[in-house]
Design a protein around this motif. Structure first.
Motif, PDB file in Angstrom:
ATOM      1  N   TYR A  36       0.814  -1.208   0.000  1.00 17.16           N
ATOM      2  CA  TYR A  36       0.000   0.000   0.000  1.00 17.16           C
ATOM      3  C   TYR A  36       0.853   1.265   0.000  1.00 17.16           C
ATOM      4  O   TYR A  36       0.488   2.269  -0.612  1.00 17.16           O
ATOM      5  CB  TYR A  36      -0.949  -0.004   1.199  1.00 17.16           C
ATOM      6  CG  TYR A  36      -1.643  -1.327   1.383  1.00 17.16           C
ATOM      7  CD1 TYR A  36      -2.303  -1.940   0.321  1.00 17.16           C
ATOM      8  CD2 TYR A  36      -1.606  -2.004   2.593  1.00 17.16           C
ATOM      9  CE1 TYR A  36      -2.915  -3.170   0.464  1.00 17.16           C
ATOM     10  CE2 TYR A  36      -2.221  -3.230   2.747  1.00 17.16           C
ATOM     11  CZ  TYR A  36      -2.865  -3.811   1.683  1.00 17.16           C
ATOM     12  OH  TYR A  36      -3.454  -5.033   1.826  1.00 17.16           O
ATOM     13  N   LEU A  37       1.994   1.236   0.682  1.00 20.06           N
ATOM     14  CA  LEU A  37       2.880   2.391   0.681  1.00 20.06           C
ATOM     15  C   LEU A  37       3.513   2.609  -0.689  1.00 20.06           C
ATOM     16  O   LEU A  37       3.769   3.744  -1.094  1.00 20.06           O
ATOM     17  CB  LEU A  37       3.989   2.204   1.720  1.00 20.06           C
ATOM     18  CG  LEU A  37       3.640   2.404   3.193  1.00 20.06           C
ATOM     19  CD1 LEU A  37       4.856   2.125   4.054  1.00 20.06           C
ATOM     20  CD2 LEU A  37       3.118   3.813   3.449  1.00 20.06           C
ATOM     21  N   ALA A  38       3.766   1.531  -1.406  1.00 19.36           N
ATOM     22  CA  ALA A  38       4.511   1.620  -2.658  1.00 19.36           C
ATOM     23  C   ALA A  38       3.676   2.125  -3.825  1.00 19.36           C
ATOM     24  O   ALA A  38       4.231   2.507  -4.858  1.00 19.36           O
ATOM     25  CB  ALA A  38       5.100   0.252  -3.006  1.00 19.36           C
ATOM     26  N   ASP A  39       2.370   2.139  -3.700  1.00 17.21           N
ATOM     27  CA  ASP A  39       1.506   2.487  -4.833  1.00 17.21           C
ATOM     28  C   ASP A  39       0.485   3.534  -4.391  1.00 17.21           C
ATOM     29  O   ASP A  39      -0.560   3.206  -3.838  1.00 17.21           O
ATOM     30  CB  ASP A  39       0.807   1.229  -5.349  1.00 17.21           C
ATOM     31  CG  ASP A  39       0.028   1.478  -6.629  1.00 17.21           C
ATOM     32  OD1 ASP A  39      -0.039   2.638  -7.072  1.00 17.21           O
ATOM     33  OD2 ASP A  39      -0.520   0.509  -7.181  1.00 17.21           O
ATOM     34  N   GLU A  40       0.789   4.783  -4.642  1.00 12.66           N
ATOM     35  CA  GLU A  40      -0.077   5.873  -4.197  1.00 12.66           C
ATOM     36  C   GLU A  40      -1.448   5.824  -4.855  1.00 12.66           C
ATOM     37  O   GLU A  40      -2.429   6.351  -4.313  1.00 12.66           O
ATOM     38  CB  GLU A  40       0.609   7.214  -4.486  1.00 12.66           C
ATOM     39  CG  GLU A  40      -0.036   8.391  -3.799  1.00 12.66           C
ATOM     40  CD  GLU A  40       0.791   9.662  -3.911  1.00 12.66           C
ATOM     41  OE1 GLU A  40       0.183  10.746  -3.970  1.00 12.66           O
ATOM     42  OE2 GLU A  40       2.042   9.555  -3.936  1.00 12.66           O
ATOM     43  N   ALA A  41      -1.555   5.168  -6.018  1.00  8.37           N
ATOM     44  CA  ALA A  41      -2.861   5.054  -6.678  1.00  8.37           C
ATOM     45  C   ALA A  41      -3.851   4.279  -5.815  1.00  8.37           C
ATOM     46  O   ALA A  41      -5.071   4.477  -5.924  1.00  8.37           O
ATOM     47  CB  ALA A  41      -2.701   4.363  -8.031  1.00  8.37           C
TER      48      ALA A  41
END
Length: 567
Positions: A327-332
């Motif tokens: 979840y942290l790695a993908d702001e989308a």
């Protein structure tokens, strides 16, 4: 920004964002993600306490058995990197945590074999797939550390890159054990290729992918591991689809997520009874599916998937921190979910490839299972009948289990036919030995006589308020029979007679009984009590759970009803 523009921008981000191309957050994290960061901080306290600060083992992390191992050490690196990267973390850019993560990375390099692999000390040694499990997430951790702005972080990046690139050499040539390992290795290679492009990484991933994805017409992967490995396959297939630009792989994820809609108990647990792996019949919730449901809810604007996300948040919210890095790695993924559309809650659904039928009516559900000694379960909220098992004292092989589950009009039938022969003298002139060695005279060559037969048939059908199970067993008379009703611990019984000496064991002599857990209740019956033998020869050992016995003899016939009752 109007909704149409917002939706289009979200879809674009989810479709084209590279697997590792994240940067410092450009906007505030949503509340649910802030809560996961906080939970991660709390978990780091205990994990850091398990790290060795002694010479020779410096940096390694112990597990619950007090064994230093790569996997616990990996956990400190992964969760530590999340905290150093997340601005809301109390460890954001912490030099103390950075040092712990550095020591862990250096220890990981020390425990890495010359071939680039690591060991899973509980079972696998010099293991490429277990190495891949670490690599596919440590590449993300590397990105977190690189983008964190933590002073001196290059001291962590150097040993971590050494570990990852050495591991990459192992994954280019290494083998696997199980179906899901192929996709884990391919995902790790995709991650490495995105971070440090190398045509060998992609070529090896393509070698595994050419075997085609192991999903059946039900939407289930080969291992049928609904709690552990099905969701894992979903996650890593998304990683491969993004890292190697293969969006067609997402269709397999959708198939599995659509199937999983019908594997949900009313209390938010997942059906695990047909699993072929270590999660068979375990109590599990749906947290492992949150990432694929959220990813595709946003990509496809799928309201049913959005509703599943809401269900998982409600029933397993705190467990989501186990995939915080996703979840942290993908702001989308931080975007609001599309409007929810209710998942199915009233249905009869057959999964022939898994030998399983699911019946659900709002707050109660039942699972019918072939190829399993537990052939029926019934749940009403938190009140759970974990299973029915049936056994007969028939030549040491009377545990009921059937290969098929056949629908006949409004019933499902399970049938077992057994034979119990006796054996005649070995045919004259055909004795394979002269020394009287019994083992050299196989039964298959002996004529049979006095052959006994036992045919057992179970018919299961839905009633107005629950399910009905009709059991008949006949052929040889006076065979003792025992039916086990196995419940989940924690509730209370009424209408039963406790066993005189065995704990957690009851007889149901007549009438109906109830099992109540909090505000939920299952009513069942009628009872039958013709003998007290609860450990028939040839039957499986008793489960460590509250168990109610119905006992009788062949010819045996009993019709039991299970219903959701009000408290």
């Amino acid at each position: 920004m109007d909704r149409r523009t917002f939706v289009q921008s979200t879809l674009t981000a989810l479709c084209v964002a590279p697997a590792l191309g994240f940067v410092r957050p450009s906007r505030s994290m949503p509340p649910w993600l802030l809560e996961l960061v906080k939970l991660n901080d709390d978990g780091l306290v205990a994990l850091r306490a398990l790290q060795s600060k002694e010479a020779g083992t410096l940096g390694g992390v112990r597990d619950g058995h007090d064994i230093l191992n790569p996997h616990s050490t990996f956990a400190l690196i992964l969760w530590g990197s999340c905290a150093l990267f997340a601005p809301s973390s109390r460890y954001f850019r912490s030099e103390g945590l950075r040092e712990d993560v550095r020591l862990a990375a250096e220890y990981l390099v020390k425990t890495q074999h010359a071939d680039g692999t690591i060991d899973l000390l509980s079972t696998n040694f010099h293991s490429p797939p277990d190495t891949a499990f670490l690599v596919k997430r440590l590449v993300t951790a590397y990105g977190f550390l690189e983008q964190s702005g933590t002073p001196g972080v290059e001291r962590v990046l150097a040993p971590l890159k050494t570990f990852l690139t050495r591991a990459g050499e192992a994954l280019i040539v290494g083998g696997i054990h199980t179906p899901n390992h192929r996709w884990v290795v391919a995902a790790a290679l995709a991650q490495l290729h995105t971070r440090w492009p190398d045509p060998r990484y992609r070529a090896r991933a393509e070698q595994w992918l050419q075997e085609r994805i192991d999903i059946d017409a039900d939407g289930q992967y080969n291992e049928k591991s609904t709690f552990i490995y099905s969701s894992l396959s979903d996650r890593v297939l998304i990683t491969i689809a993004r890292g190697l630009n293969k969006p067609e792989l997402l269709d397999y994820v959708r198939q599995n997520l659509d199937m999983t809609l019908y594997y949900v108990h009313p209390n938010g647990e997942i059906v695990t009874d047909a699993s072929g792996r270590q999660d068979k019949a375990v109590v599990g919730t749906l947290e492992n599916y949150y990432y694929p449901y959220r990813y595709l809810a946003l990509r496809d604007q799928n309201g049913t998937y959005a509703a599943m996300c809401a269900l998982i948040e409600r029933t397993a919210g705190q467990k989501l921190r186990g995939h915080l890095d996703y979840y942290l790695a993908d702001e989308a993924l931080w975007a609001p979910l599309p409007p929810a559309k209710s998942p199915p809650v009233s249905y009869v659904k057959t999964f022939p490839n898994s030998g399983l039928v699911r019946v659900r009516r709002e707050q109660w559900d039942s699972t019918l299972i072939a190829r399993n000694p537990v052939f029926f379960t019934f749940m009403h909220g938190q009140a759970v009948l974990q299973g029915l098992r049936l056994a007969a004292s028939f030549f040491g092989k009377g545990q009921f289990q059937t290969e098929t589950l056949v629908q006949k009009e409004k019933s499902w039938e399970l049938t077992q036919r057994l034979e119990g022969p006796y054996y005649q003298p070995y045919p004259a002139g055909q004795l394979p030995t002269q020394d009287g060695d019994w083992e050299k005279m196989p039964r298959t060559a002996r004529p049979q006589s006095e052959v006994q037969h036992l045919e057992t048939r179970v018919l299961i059908r839905e009633t107005n308020h629950g399910m009905e199970v009709e059991i008949s067993s006949e052929g040889t008379d006076r065979v003792p029979v025992a039916l086990e009703l196995i419940f989940r611990p924690g509730g209370t019984f009424a209408g039963l007679t406790p066993h005189a000496s065995l704990p957690n064991t009851w007889f149901m002599e007549k009438g109906t009984g109830t099992y109540t857990f909090q505000n939920d209740r299952i009513q069942f019956g009628p009872g039958l009590h013709l003998h007290k033998n609860t450990a028939l020869r040839g039957a499986l050992p008793a489960m460590d759970a509250p168990t109610v016995f119905l006992t009788g003899f062949t010819p045996f016939r009993q019709v039991l009803t299970f219903s959701a009752a009000s408290t």
